[in-house]
Design an enzyme around this catalytic site. Structure first.
Site, short mmCIF file in Angstrom:
data_model
loop_
_atom_site.label_atom_id
_atom_site.label_comp_id
_atom_site.label_asym_id
_atom_site.label_seq_id
_atom_site.Cartn_x
_atom_site.Cartn_y
_atom_site.Cartn_z
N ALA A 145 -3.73 7.94 -4.94
CA ALA A 145 -2.34 7.49 -5.02
C ALA A 145 -2.38 6.04 -5.50
CB ALA A 145 -1.65 7.61 -3.67
N GLY A 194 0.83 -1.21 0.00
CA GLY A 194 0.00 0.00 0.00
C GLY A 194 0.86 1.24 0.00
N ASN A 195 0.25 2.38 0.29
CA ASN A 195 1.00 3.62 0.41
C ASN A 195 0.34 4.52 1.44
OD1 ASN A 195 -0.86 5.62 -1.01
ND2 ASN A 195 -0.62 4.06 -2.60
N ARG A 196 0.94 5.67 1.71
CA ARG A 196 0.54 6.46 2.87
C ARG A 196 -0.55 7.49 2.58
NH1 ARG A 196 6.19 7.82 5.85
NH2 ARG A 196 4.83 9.31 6.90
N SER A 197 -1.19 7.40 1.43
CA SER A 197 -2.30 8.33 1.15
C SER A 197 -3.43 8.10 2.15
CB SER A 197 -2.82 8.11 -0.27
OG SER A 197 -4.03 8.80 -0.44
#
Ligand code: CTP
Ligand code: CA
Length: 226
Positions: free
Chosen positions: A101, A33-36
């Site tokens: 994102a 995943g990512n930090r959005s």
């Protein structure tokens, strides 16, 4: 306060906003995943609705309530699911704002069972590039007015203008990540770029910034599409 906001600058327009991260599954219990947080995208969707638009919000995995006035929310998990949902929702849309994102890569395959460790041996994940949702839209003969986001850690203008051109966008909203701005923060600061211009939206909370962004998008939309 944005005084002209009562003007309903997007009255009757169909707007699709994507927001949040995507999760690319590795196995039944793990993902990339990512930090959005999705907050900027949700604020943009709310501001578009306040401006009179009929808004479809395509949301990745976020823990956010649906903003007031949103006509439809579609929840997705992976980039592939987001691509499909955005493609369907934008078929008759006037404007697409890609604030998500989107994960750039996904595992080649999703393991059907939980991966196990093997005596200290390294594990290599094979990744495949995901389709570019914005680039696919702009390649279509008839497509909505396209707005992208670019979160950069360096060389913001150069990377943003490169994405504007490479993806065939009408506008791009760029911001520097870090220094207490960007992901996981309440405030943000944006520079908007289009082919022959730019505009600074100075540091503000995401709701105010989103309203200013929508006004600028509406201005350009009217200039380009009537
Ligand atoms: N985007 C998209 N589809 C993807 C990746 C990105 O539609 N598969 C959109 C994002 O929603 C955003 C814009 O493209 O509006 C820019 O995303 P960004 O990650 O900054 O661009 P990339 O082309 O992925 O470049 P980078 O290598 O910097 O990540
Ligand atoms: Ca990317």
């Amino acid at each position: 306060i944005v005084a002209s906001f009562g003007d309903q600058v997007l009255q009757g327009r169909k707007v699709v906003v994507s927001a949040g991260p995507t999760y690319e599954d590795i196995d039944p219990v793990r993902f990339i995943g990512n930090r959005s947080s999705g907050r900027m995208g949700f604020a943009v969707a709310e501001a578009a609705a306040q401006a009179g638009a009929q808004v479809t919000l395509v949301a990745g995995p976020v823990s956010l309530a649906t903003p007031q006035g949103i006509a439809r929310r579609v929840d997705v998990r992976s980039a592939a699911q987001m691509h499909a949902a955005v493609t369907a929702a934008t078929a008759d849309a006037d404007i697409y704002i890609g604030a998500a994102a989107v994960g750039d890569y996904r595992p080649n395959s999703v393991a059907p069972q939980k991966l196990k460790k093997h005596d200290g041996a390294a594990l290599a994940l094979q990744l495949t590039e995901n389709p570019d949702i914005l680039a696919h839209l702009s390649a279509q003969r008839a497509h909505p007015f396209l707005v992208g986001f670019a979160a950069e850690t360096q060389d913001v203008e150069r990377y943003a203008r490169d994405k504007l051109q490479r993806k065939g966008l009408d506008m791009i909203a760029a911001n520097q990540v870090g220094e207490g701005l960007g992901f996981e923060t309440a405030d943000n600061a944006i520079t908007l770029y289009w082919a022959d211009g730019s505009a600074e939206l100075p540091r503000a909370d995401k709701a105010l910034l989103a309203r200013q962004l929508i006004e600028r998008i509406a201005d350009r939309y009217r200039a380009v599409r009537g």
